[in-house]
Scaffold this motif. Structure first.
Motif, PDB file in Angstrom:
ATOM      1  N   SER A 121       0.824  -1.209   0.000  1.00 14.31           N
ATOM      2  CA  SER A 121       0.000   0.000   0.000  1.00 14.31           C
ATOM      3  C   SER A 121       0.856   1.256   0.000  1.00 14.31           C
ATOM      4  O   SER A 121       1.931   1.295   0.615  1.00 14.31           O
ATOM      5  CB  SER A 121      -0.922   0.019   1.219  1.00 14.31           C
ATOM      6  OG  SER A 121      -1.839  -1.055   1.170  1.00 14.31           O
ATOM      7  N   TYR A 122       0.359   2.253  -0.707  1.00 12.88           N
ATOM      8  CA  TYR A 122       0.965   3.582  -0.686  1.00 12.88           C
ATOM      9  C   TYR A 122      -0.193   4.546  -0.445  1.00 12.88           C
ATOM     10  O   TYR A 122      -0.947   4.868  -1.364  1.00 12.88           O
ATOM     11  CB  TYR A 122       1.665   3.886  -2.005  1.00 12.88           C
ATOM     12  CG  TYR A 122       2.504   5.148  -1.975  1.00 12.88           C
ATOM     13  CD1 TYR A 122       3.867   5.085  -1.715  1.00 12.88           C
ATOM     14  CD2 TYR A 122       1.924   6.397  -2.203  1.00 12.88           C
ATOM     15  CE1 TYR A 122       4.643   6.235  -1.691  1.00 12.88           C
ATOM     16  CE2 TYR A 122       2.694   7.548  -2.176  1.00 12.88           C
ATOM     17  CZ  TYR A 122       4.047   7.468  -1.916  1.00 12.88           C
ATOM     18  OH  TYR A 122       4.811   8.612  -1.880  1.00 12.88           O
ATOM     19  N   ILE A 162       4.367   3.524 -10.322  1.00 10.61           N
ATOM     20  CA  ILE A 162       5.378   2.468 -10.174  1.00 10.61           C
ATOM     21  C   ILE A 162       6.455   2.914  -9.191  1.00 10.61           C
ATOM     22  O   ILE A 162       6.961   2.112  -8.395  1.00 10.61           O
ATOM     23  CB  ILE A 162       5.993   2.094 -11.537  1.00 10.61           C
ATOM     24  CG1 ILE A 162       4.920   1.451 -12.444  1.00 10.61           C
ATOM     25  CG2 ILE A 162       7.168   1.129 -11.366  1.00 10.61           C
ATOM     26  CD1 ILE A 162       4.248   0.218 -11.855  1.00 10.61           C
ATOM     27  N   ARG A 163       6.799   4.206  -9.182  1.00  9.75           N
ATOM     28  CA  ARG A 163       7.767   4.698  -8.191  1.00  9.75           C
ATOM     29  C   ARG A 163       7.197   4.534  -6.782  1.00  9.75           C
ATOM     30  O   ARG A 163       7.916   4.177  -5.842  1.00  9.75           O
ATOM     31  CB  ARG A 163       8.092   6.169  -8.456  1.00  9.75           C
ATOM     32  CG  ARG A 163       9.175   6.698  -7.483  1.00  9.75           C
ATOM     33  CD  ARG A 163      10.521   6.193  -7.886  1.00  9.75           C
ATOM     34  NE  ARG A 163      11.588   6.336  -6.919  1.00  9.75           N
ATOM     35  CZ  ARG A 163      12.046   7.446  -6.346  1.00  9.75           C
ATOM     36  NH1 ARG A 163      11.461   8.615  -6.553  1.00  9.75           N
ATOM     37  NH2 ARG A 163      13.090   7.419  -5.544  1.00  9.75           N
ATOM     38  N   GLN A 164       5.901   4.780  -6.637  1.00  7.88           N
ATOM     39  CA  GLN A 164       5.273   4.597  -5.329  1.00  7.88           C
ATOM     40  C   GLN A 164       5.337   3.135  -4.896  1.00  7.88           C
ATOM     41  O   GLN A 164       5.587   2.828  -3.726  1.00  7.88           O
ATOM     42  CB  GLN A 164       3.816   5.072  -5.382  1.00  7.88           C
ATOM     43  CG  GLN A 164       3.663   6.574  -5.529  1.00  7.88           C
ATOM     44  CD  GLN A 164       2.223   7.005  -5.801  1.00  7.88           C
ATOM     45  OE1 GLN A 164       1.327   6.158  -5.955  1.00  7.88           O
ATOM     46  NE2 GLN A 164       1.992   8.299  -5.877  1.00  7.88           N
ATOM     47  N   PHE A 165       5.128   2.233  -5.852  1.00 13.07           N
ATOM     48  CA  PHE A 165       5.218   0.805  -5.549  1.00 13.07           C
ATOM     49  C   PHE A 165       6.633   0.438  -5.116  1.00 13.07           C
ATOM     50  O   PHE A 165       6.828  -0.261  -4.115  1.00 13.07           O
ATOM     51  CB  PHE A 165       4.822  -0.022  -6.778  1.00 13.07           C
ATOM     52  CG  PHE A 165       5.127  -1.488  -6.636  1.00 13.07           C
ATOM     53  CD1 PHE A 165       4.426  -2.270  -5.732  1.00 13.07           C
ATOM     54  CD2 PHE A 165       6.139  -2.079  -7.389  1.00 13.07           C
ATOM     55  CE1 PHE A 165       4.717  -3.629  -5.582  1.00 13.07           C
ATOM     56  CE2 PHE A 165       6.430  -3.422  -7.253  1.00 13.07           C
ATOM     57  CZ  PHE A 165       5.720  -4.201  -6.350  1.00 13.07           C
ATOM     58  N   VAL A 166       7.612   0.912  -5.865  1.00 16.59           N
ATOM     59  CA  VAL A 166       9.016   0.629  -5.554  1.00 16.59           C
ATOM     60  C   VAL A 166       9.354   1.104  -4.141  1.00 16.59           C
ATOM     61  O   VAL A 166      10.007   0.398  -3.357  1.00 16.59           O
ATOM     62  CB  VAL A 166       9.943   1.308  -6.585  1.00 16.59           C
ATOM     63  CG1 VAL A 166      11.389   1.343  -6.104  1.00 16.59           C
ATOM     64  CG2 VAL A 166       9.837   0.590  -7.932  1.00 16.59           C
ATOM     65  N   GLU A 167       8.882   2.291  -3.792  1.00 15.42           N
ATOM     66  CA  GLU A 167       9.141   2.836  -2.454  1.00 15.42           C
ATOM     67  C   GLU A 167       8.396   2.051  -1.384  1.00 15.42           C
ATOM     68  O   GLU A 167       8.908   1.836  -0.284  1.00 15.42           O
ATOM     69  CB  GLU A 167       8.739   4.311  -2.409  1.00 15.42           C
ATOM     70  CG  GLU A 167       9.655   5.214  -3.231  1.00 15.42           C
ATOM     71  CD  GLU A 167       9.243   6.673  -3.139  1.00 15.42           C
ATOM     72  OE1 GLU A 167       8.043   6.943  -2.930  1.00 15.42           O
ATOM     73  OE2 GLU A 167      10.123   7.541  -3.276  1.00 15.42           O
ATOM     74  N   SER A 168       7.180   1.603  -1.710  1.00 18.91           N
ATOM     75  CA  SER A 168       6.360   0.901  -0.705  1.00 18.91           C
ATOM     76  C   SER A 168       6.964  -0.431  -0.286  1.00 18.91           C
ATOM     77  O   SER A 168       6.732  -0.903   0.826  1.00 18.91           O
ATOM     78  CB  SER A 168       4.936   0.694  -1.231  1.00 18.91           C
ATOM     79  OG  SER A 168       4.908  -0.263  -2.282  1.00 18.91           O
ATOM     80  N   ILE A 169       7.743  -1.077  -1.181  1.00 21.18           N
ATOM     81  CA  ILE A 169       8.381  -2.348  -0.823  1.00 21.18           C
ATOM     82  C   ILE A 169       9.900  -2.178  -0.647  1.00 21.18           C
ATOM     83  O   ILE A 169      10.625  -3.167  -0.538  1.00 21.18           O
ATOM     84  CB  ILE A 169       8.085  -3.464  -1.851  1.00 21.18           C
ATOM     85  CG1 ILE A 169       8.681  -3.142  -3.225  1.00 21.18           C
ATOM     86  CG2 ILE A 169       6.584  -3.712  -1.959  1.00 21.18           C
ATOM     87  CD1 ILE A 169       8.597  -4.307  -4.212  1.00 21.18           C
TER      88      ILE A 169
END
Length: 337
Positions: A54-55, A128-135
């Protein structure tokens, strides 16, 4: 005694017959359900786990295997109207000691879909940047792989966030100004002339249209039963309205040539893989990228269409691994020099 043997025989036959009949019934009556079971089976077989991240209020769905280690993690971005499981054919041939992540792109499958979301290429890059940061995937530079629409997103991501990645692999990427028109582009021009904006070859509504789309996307002619084609359509139809909105967003003036507009800003080592007989995005796009990205490597696959991941999964996996390994070896040589 004979009666007992007959009863045992009937029970044995019934035990075998029930799952067979259930399979046949599923194939004929519920092919979509059978397709979902197929993906579940292969995820389980290959050790890929479904996870969520989640972001804020936004949820991402992805499959993953392994943990970050000495070798770069690999993040894979799928194409238009596909989903994370399309990469399973390639995952099958990738080393088990690699950390793999395949995410559902914005609005696709298990990832959040919102009518208010921005599905342009820049909008998808931000997600996709948010996804990368979230994990926390960018704690160490990772290998970014994208195909078709996902290749467009991956290329722009590499231009905008170069410190996040160690290398980039683009598989038949969208978002370029192609010197030659593909068969798909020709069809779109005819559709535009006719004024029938409802007929988009990549958004099938019938089993026949599904077959036409697969023939357009693949050089290899798979013999797919009508029931399976219908199952594939049944899975997609509830999402067709979203696919239409997405398609219009990614071919809009702001997105149509996003990769082309950003390619001269890509500084990370880049690999370009393309099917020579691609009818969706013409292979001439490879030359465009090579001329703009210094040191980029090109692999043109003979007897292969747009669906490189499905048509040549073993070769694709080998190219990805060899590319990443060669960069690691070059880096080690520099350290010793």
């Amino acid at each position: 005694m004979d009666l007992d043997i007959v009863n045992m025989f009937l029970i044995a036959v019934g035990t075998l017959l029930i799952p067979i009949l259930a399979f046949v019934a599923s194939f004929l009556l519920w092919p979509a359900a059978l397709i979902n079971v197929y993906y579940w089976y292969w995820r389980r077989t290959l050790g890929m786990q479904v996870k969520y991240a989640s972001y804020g209020n936004y949820k991402f769905c992805y499959i993953t295997r392994g943990r970050p280690g000495p070798k770069p993690s690999i993040l894979m971005l799928h194409g238009f109207s596909a989903h994370k499981d399309m990469w399973l054919t390639v995952v099958k041939f990738l080393p088990k000691n690699l950390h793999l992540v395949c995410v559902d792109m914005p609005g696709h499958e298990g990832t959040t879909r919102s009518a208010l979301d921005d599905y342009t290429i820049n909008g998808q890059v931000k997600r996709i940047r948010q996804f990368v940061e979230s994990i926390s995937l960018n704690k160490r530079p990772f290998h970014l792989v994208g195909t078709s629409m996902g290749g467009n997103v991956a290329g722009v991501y590499a231009a905008q966030y170069p410190s996040d990645i160690c290398c980039l692999s683009l598989v038949c990427p969208a978002g370029l100004k192609y010197p030659n028109d593909s068969e798909f582009f020709k069809i779109l021009k005819e559709v535009e002339k006719s004024g029938d904006k409802q007929k988009i070859p990549l958004i099938p509504k019938t089993s026949e249209e599904m077959g036409e789309m697969l023939r357009l996307c693949s050089y290899v002619r798979f013999k797919i039963p009508r029931q399976v084609l219908q199952g594939l359509v049944d899975v997609r139809i509830p999402h067709n309205e979203f696919y239409r909105k997405l398609f219009l967003d990614i071919v809009s003036e702001n997105s149509r040539h996003s990769l082309h507009d950003h390619m001269d800003k890509i500084k990370v080592p880049t690999q370009i893989i393309w099917g020579k007989q691609d009818q969706v995005l013409d292979v001439s796009g490879a030359d465009v990228l090579v001329k703009s990205i210094p040191g980029s490597q090109v692999e043109i696959l003979e007897n292969c269409g747009h669906s490189v991941v499905m048509e040549r999964p073993r070769k694709t996996a080998k190219l990805l691994v060899d590319f990443s390994s060669s960069l690691k070896e070059a880096e080690n040589h520099k350290k010793h020099d």
